[in-house]
Design a protein around this motif. Structure first.
Motif, PDB file in Angstrom:
ATOM      1  N   GLY A 873       0.796  -1.226   0.000  1.00 12.74           N
ATOM      2  CA  GLY A 873       0.000   0.000   0.000  1.00 12.74           C
ATOM      3  C   GLY A 873       0.820   1.263   0.000  1.00 12.74           C
ATOM      4  N   THR A 874       2.131   1.140  -0.118  1.00 11.79           N
ATOM      5  CA  THR A 874       2.975   2.336  -0.170  1.00 11.79           C
ATOM      6  C   THR A 874       2.892   2.953  -1.564  1.00 11.79           C
ATOM      7  OG1 THR A 874       4.505   1.392   1.438  1.00 11.79           O
ATOM      8  CG2 THR A 874       5.324   3.222   0.085  1.00 11.79           C
ATOM      9  N   VAL A 875       2.648   4.271  -1.603  1.00  8.73           N
ATOM     10  CA  VAL A 875       2.519   4.962  -2.887  1.00  8.73           C
ATOM     11  C   VAL A 875       3.894   5.061  -3.546  1.00  8.73           C
ATOM     12  CG1 VAL A 875       1.877   7.100  -4.038  1.00  8.73           C
ATOM     13  CG2 VAL A 875       0.527   6.270  -2.089  1.00  8.73           C
ATOM     14  N   LEU A 876       4.019   4.484  -4.736  1.00  8.49           N
ATOM     15  CA  LEU A 876       5.259   4.573  -5.503  1.00  8.49           C
ATOM     16  C   LEU A 876       5.251   5.778  -6.439  1.00  8.49           C
ATOM     17  CD1 LEU A 876       5.663   0.795  -6.485  1.00  8.49           C
ATOM     18  CD2 LEU A 876       6.585   1.995  -4.474  1.00  8.49           C
ATOM     19  N   ALA A 877       4.069   6.122  -6.944  1.00  2.98           N
ATOM     20  CA  ALA A 877       3.966   7.279  -7.829  1.00  2.98           C
ATOM     21  C   ALA A 877       2.501   7.675  -7.958  1.00  2.98           C
ATOM     22  CB  ALA A 877       4.551   6.969  -9.205  1.00  2.98           C
ATOM     23  N   THR A 878       2.241   8.959  -8.151  1.00  2.00           N
ATOM     24  CA  THR A 878       0.907   9.460  -8.529  1.00  2.00           C
ATOM     25  C   THR A 878       0.993   9.836 -10.004  1.00  2.00           C
ATOM     26  OG1 THR A 878       0.428  10.279  -6.307  1.00  2.00           O
ATOM     27  CG2 THR A 878      -0.851  11.207  -8.138  1.00  2.00           C
ATOM     28  N   LEU A 879       0.380   9.032 -10.837  1.00  4.90           N
ATOM     29  CA  LEU A 879       0.500   9.211 -12.291  1.00  4.90           C
ATOM     30  C   LEU A 879      -0.337  10.374 -12.807  1.00  4.90           C
ATOM     31  CD1 LEU A 879       0.435   5.522 -13.571  1.00  4.90           C
ATOM     32  CD2 LEU A 879       2.394   6.913 -12.891  1.00  4.90           C
ATOM     33  N   ALA A 880      -1.489  10.642 -12.168  1.00  5.20           N
ATOM     34  CA  ALA A 880      -2.351  11.725 -12.660  1.00  5.20           C
ATOM     35  C   ALA A 880      -3.335  12.105 -11.571  1.00  5.20           C
ATOM     36  CB  ALA A 880      -3.085  11.314 -13.916  1.00  5.20           C
ATOM     37  N   THR A 881      -3.783  13.362 -11.623  1.00  2.00           N
ATOM     38  CA  THR A 881      -4.845  13.855 -10.746  1.00  2.00           C
ATOM     39  C   THR A 881      -5.901  14.538 -11.612  1.00  2.00           C
ATOM     40  OG1 THR A 881      -3.301  14.218  -8.927  1.00  2.00           O
ATOM     41  CG2 THR A 881      -5.429  15.350  -8.801  1.00  2.00           C
ATOM     42  N   TYR A 882      -7.167  14.141 -11.444  1.00  2.00           N
ATOM     43  CA  TYR A 882      -8.284  14.726 -12.176  1.00  2.00           C
ATOM     44  C   TYR A 882      -9.215  15.386 -11.161  1.00  2.00           C
ATOM     45  CZ  TYR A 882      -6.393  11.304 -15.426  1.00  2.00           C
ATOM     46  OH  TYR A 882      -5.560  10.569 -16.197  1.00  2.00           O
ATOM     47  N   SER A 883     -10.009  16.327 -11.635  1.00  2.00           N
ATOM     48  CA  SER A 883     -10.901  17.046 -10.722  1.00  2.00           C
ATOM     49  C   SER A 883     -12.159  17.474 -11.445  1.00  2.00           C
ATOM     50  CB  SER A 883     -10.189  18.283 -10.166  1.00  2.00           C
ATOM     51  OG  SER A 883     -10.039  19.271 -11.182  1.00  2.00           O
ATOM     52  N   ASN A 884     -12.998  18.230 -10.703  1.00  2.82           N
ATOM     53  CA  ASN A 884     -14.211  18.760 -11.314  1.00  2.82           C
ATOM     54  C   ASN A 884     -13.897  19.659 -12.504  1.00  2.82           C
ATOM     55  OD1 ASN A 884     -13.524  20.165  -8.550  1.00  2.82           O
ATOM     56  ND2 ASN A 884     -14.240  21.820  -9.907  1.00  2.82           N
TER      57      ASN A 884
END
Length: 932
Positions: A873-884
């Motif tokens: 469960g350790t975050v290795l990478a955040t590939l993308a963030t989407y929003s409203n």
């Protein structure tokens, strides 16, 4: 939690619907225009003609089937069944109701085989009549409580919606076989092939019937059987049999016209018409405002080309491509067999007509006039006696142009959405009452029976066929087909092995002639499968009377002297197995004439090759009604006005001497025969030398090249490339080559064969060339990526993986729906996969739709993060963030490279975080991780 989420989303849907309900009247009209074309109530009745002999009694089941595609409210089907005697009086009656909503409902009623008191019925043929209607269940429930019979009768008494009546015969006991005239079966394509085969081999296959010998003095026609009503993926047909349950979304199905023609040919049909809905060439069941007219028109022309191409390569089969014009709701479907133009009424947002020629929606009188002007012919499809084909407010309203244009009327259809491929479909509907109304209105139409196939079982759902009569020796081609249809030389049969031919005083069904004195009507029947006649009826009507067709006799041969004036007659035969045949009508003008002087006629011929002309000079003391031209004793054409002549393609004759005889008729049916004229045909000898061709291949992966070298003594017209026996491409010009995506083939050795054609359709075949394909393989690492197995293989917050609600999945029924509550909330979704260490590449793909009520264009209140985590469960990478801020109305594809995680076990992890005020939904579907 899932129930709360669905409730929240249903509330949002209700709010949206409230907005829709408040739009202007123009908006309501737009919504109505998008109602699917097959939105109509349908009812069918199946009645076994004979009881099961093993049961030893007359009892049997009556089966009713009700469907109402696209209905939005629950319906109550009120139905009444009546058993009628041969005199038309009701012997017994039953009532019932069925609840129906979207799915087809089947109801069975057991009949004891006896009368209402339990007494045995007299031997005879009875009718079972179904009368049915669909009414909103809420309206039925609001009515006063009463018995089922009263409820049904009260509902049927109100003519606010379509009331359907279906009637089928049944036999009780044993009946004497009617006396039938001696009649040898007319030749068919199948019988001619059998005769040719037998003559060539001087043998008969063990157990097979010997080929029929030509009947002395028989009618000079050959019968061809087929289906004149079906759809492909050019409109709403062509559905895969394993999943087809109704009309397809326009242009979405797997199979097109060429597939349909090949399927019908393989099933033994002689012809098939693919009749595509004219208003679906924009790819929509309503109006596609963004449609490109050129795309729609090109699709129609491609259909015409597909039929022409198929015919050029399959002699003896006729592929017909045409239009099913109109809409059912407040309209009526009709086939147009030979239009060269796409006809329509729809415009795109740039005010461009999405068709070649404008035909106003529901303007049947205007369409008839256009058809008459262009020489196009049509057929009334599954007609209703009320509310369809309106002209000046009259259903099936008559016009003189319509009488010229409309040549046929469907008397029976099998279920349009049947997937049966064994010719045993029991769901079928009759429209004899509506066709009779058209005849009484004055239309000169002949009966047809078709299958209206929307699934990929063209002509295979039942044994019913339309039979057309072509002159012996005439080729089965478009021109001769249209001529036969115009002559109404057609009959409808539920048995593809049976024939019905009505004649009258030497005239054949479909003809119009003047008669004086007695008229002898003869109902000729033949069956090549051993069936016999149970009942035969001849019906009589008056064109233009707008009255009722009545039974004239129940004998096969009937002689009467009609009243002076106009009449039409047709025969209807029921076989011993209950299958029915309808002849085309014959139209008679009865006069008081006593003319007995035959016309005088002489014949002439001009030309020795190509198209030749047969001509005649004919005179009569009263007037010549028609001249027939016979070459070597076979009827080749008919002329009804001076100068009397016809054009004949001489390639249908041998290079030799031939004889021509002309026969001239007057209104009293006196016949004058010319002297025999001899003429010679000398066409150039046809090319019989096939091309020479060799094949080659280059490449082992990706796009490979298939090539051929071809020569011919005249010229090569095309080269086809076959890989492992399957046609992959066609090249029509030198150098003959094509590229092929080798990933469509398996890794390994394959065979290539090239076939070269010349203009005479001679075929040269190359030697087989072996080649090897070696593509890198790919592996799908995500399980249940479309969520169609629910939450299987996924770990998700409650309610995330779901079906239903106001938001649709991209494909299938399920999707992942994160957030959308309008309150502070976090949803998660993930699946753990292992990227092979030996992979050369790995990529992640998914489809995302962001639906938000947020109006800001600058502030990201609600977010969805795509993370890669390890197995702990350790975050290795955040590939993308989407929003409203990414909100939209459609799903958008997102892809990412995961090659850096080769040899690792990772989690593809989505986490959605929603604020506390306004709802934002993150919808995800069709996730895949591909390793190569």
């Amino acid at each position: 939690m899932q129930g709360l989420q669905q409730a929240s989303k249903l509330k949002a849907l209700a709010w949206q619907l409230s907005l829709i309900c408040s739009v202007s009247f123009a908006g309501i009209q737009t919504a109505q225009a998008s109602i699917p074309d097959h939105h109509e109530f349908e009812a069918s009745l199946h009645v076994p003609y004979r009881a099961d002999a093993k049961a030893g009694a007359e009892s049997r089941y009556f089966t009713m089937e009700f469907e109402y595609p696209y209905v939005t409210k629950e319906q109550t089907i009120t139905w009444r069944l009546e058993l009628l005697g041969s005199d038309g009086k009701v012997v017994d009656r039953w009532y019932g109701t069925e609840k129906l909503f979207k799915k087809t409902v089947t109801a069975q009623m057991f009949w004891s085989g006896r009368g209402p008191t339990g007494a045995a019925l007299k031997d005879g043929v009875y009718q079972v009549r179904l009368t049915a209607k669909a009414t909103d269940t809420s309206a039925i429930q609001a009515a006063p409580a009463s018995t089922v019979a009263s409820t049904v009768e009260r509902a049927l008494a109100v003519h606010d919606t379509e009331i359907i009546t279906q009637s089928w015969p049944l036999q009780v006991g044993n009946l004497p076989t009617p006396k039938m005239p001696s009649f040898a079966a007319l030749p068919t394509k199948a019988s001619k092939a059998l005769l040719t085969s037998s003559t060539a081999t001087a043998k008969t296959v063990a157990g097979a019937a010997p080929p029929p010998a030509p009947a002395t003095g028989s009618l000079p026609y050959t019968i061809y059987y087929g289906n004149l009503h079906s759809q492909t993926n050019h409109s709403d047909g062509g559905g895969e049999l394993t999943s087809c349950t109704g009309a397809q979304n326009p242009q979405s199905a797997a199979y097109g016209p060429t597939d349909a023609y090949q399927y019908a040919l393989n099933k033994g049909l002689d012809f098939l018409m693919t009749s595509e809905h004219n208003h679906m060439y924009d790819g929509s069941d309503s109006t596609n405002a963004s449609a490109n007219p050129a795309t729609a028109k090109n699709l129609f022309q491609s259909g015409l080309a597909a039929a022409s191409s198929f015919n050029s390569g399959h002699a003896g089969f006729l592929a017909i491509y045409g239009l099913e014009w109109g809409v059912i709701n407040n309209g009526g479907h009709m086939n147009i067999f030979n239009s060269s133009d796409l006809l329509g009424w729809e415009y795109n947002s740039s005010n461009q007509l999405i068709a070649d020629t404008l035909t106003a929606k529901n303007d049947y009188a205007g369409l008839y006039t256009l058809m008459r002007q262009r020489g196009w012919i049509g057929q009334f499809n599954h007609p209703s006696s009320s509310g369809q084909f309106l002209v000046n407010g009259t259903a099936l309203g008559y016009t003189a142009d319509g009488d010229q244009a409309m040549v046929a009327c469907e008397v029976l259809n099998t279920s349009a959405f049947s997937t049966n491929t064994t010719e045993t479909e029991t769901s079928r509907s009759t429209y004899e009452g509506a066709c009779n109304k058209a005849l009484e209105a004055g239309f000169h139409v002949a009966f047809t029976t078709d299958q209206d196939n929307h699934c990929a079982n063209w002509g295979a759902s039942y044994t019913n066929r339309t039979g057309i009569l072509l002159a012996n020796g005439a080729a089965l081609n478009s021109a001769n087909f249209v001529d036969a249809m115009k002559a109404r030389r057609i009959f409808a049969t539920m048995d593809k092995t049976s024939q019905i031919i009505l004649t009258a005083n030497g005239h054949i069904m479909g003809e119009r002639f003047t008669n004086s004195g007695p008229l002898t009507l003869v109902s000729n029947f033949a069956s090549t499968s051993g069936r016999t006649v149970s009942t035969v009826v001849i019906y009589e009507g008056v064109p233009g009377r707008n009255g009722t067709v009545t039974q004239l006799s129940s004998t096969a041969t009937t002689t009467i002297t009609p009243a002076v004036g106009e009449h039409f007659y047709y025969a209807k035969i029921t076989q011993d197995d209950g299958k029915i045949l309808w002849s085309a009508p014959i139209w008679v003008t009865q006069s008081n004439s006593t003319d007995s002087t035959p016309p005088t006629v002489s014949a002439g011929e001009s030309g020795t090759s190509g198209n030749i002309t047969l001509s005649a000079s004919a005179t009569d003391n009263v007037g010549v009604s028609k001249v027939e031209f016979y070459v070597d004793g076979a009827l080749k054409g008919t002329a009804t006005s001076t100068p009397y002549s016809v054009t004949l393609n001489s390639t249908t004759l041998t290079n030799a001497s031939h004889s021509l005889v002309a026969k001239a008729y007057d209104a009293a049916n006196n016949v004058g025969t010319s002297s025999t004229v001899s003429f010679t045909i000398n066409n150039p000898v046809s090319d019989t030398t096939p091309p020479t061709v060799s094949a080659s291949e280059s490449g082992t992966s990706g796009n490979i090249t298939l090539s051929a070298t071809a020569t011919d003594n005249v010229g090569v017209s095309k080269v086809e490339f076959y890989v492992d026996g399957a046609l992959k491409a066609t090249s029509t010009s030198s150098p003959y080559s094509t590229t092929l995506n080798s990933t469509t083939l398996s890794n390994g050795t394959h065979s290539l064969v090239a076939k070269a054609y010349d203009a005479a359709n001679n075929i040269g075949t190359s030697s087989t060339v072996s080649f090897t394909v070696n593509n890198s393989t790919s592996t799908q690492l995500i399980s249940n990526g479309g969520f169609e197995s629910g939450a299987s293989s996924w770990t998700a917050s409650s309610g995330v993986i779901s079906t239903g609600g106001s938001e649709a999945s991209r494909t299938g029924s399920y999707k992942a729906w994160l957030n959308g509550y309008g309150s502070a909330h976090t949803d998660t979704l993930y699946q753990q996969v292992t990227i092979p260490a030996a992979a050369t590449s790995a990529s992640l793909s998914f489809w995302l739709k962001v639906s938000s009520d947020e109006t800001t264009t600058t502030q990201a209140y609600d977010t969805l993060k795509l993370q890669i985590q390890n197995s702990s469960g350790t975050v290795l990478a955040t590939l993308a963030t989407y929003s409203n801020l990414n909100k939209g109305t459609t799903y958008v594809n997102k892809t990412f490279d995961l090659s850096s995680y080769k040899g690792q076990t990772i989690r593809v992890y989505f986490v959605g975080v929603e604020g506390s005020v306004t709802a934002t939904s993150f919808l995800i579907d069709d996730i895949s991780v591909i390793a190569q």
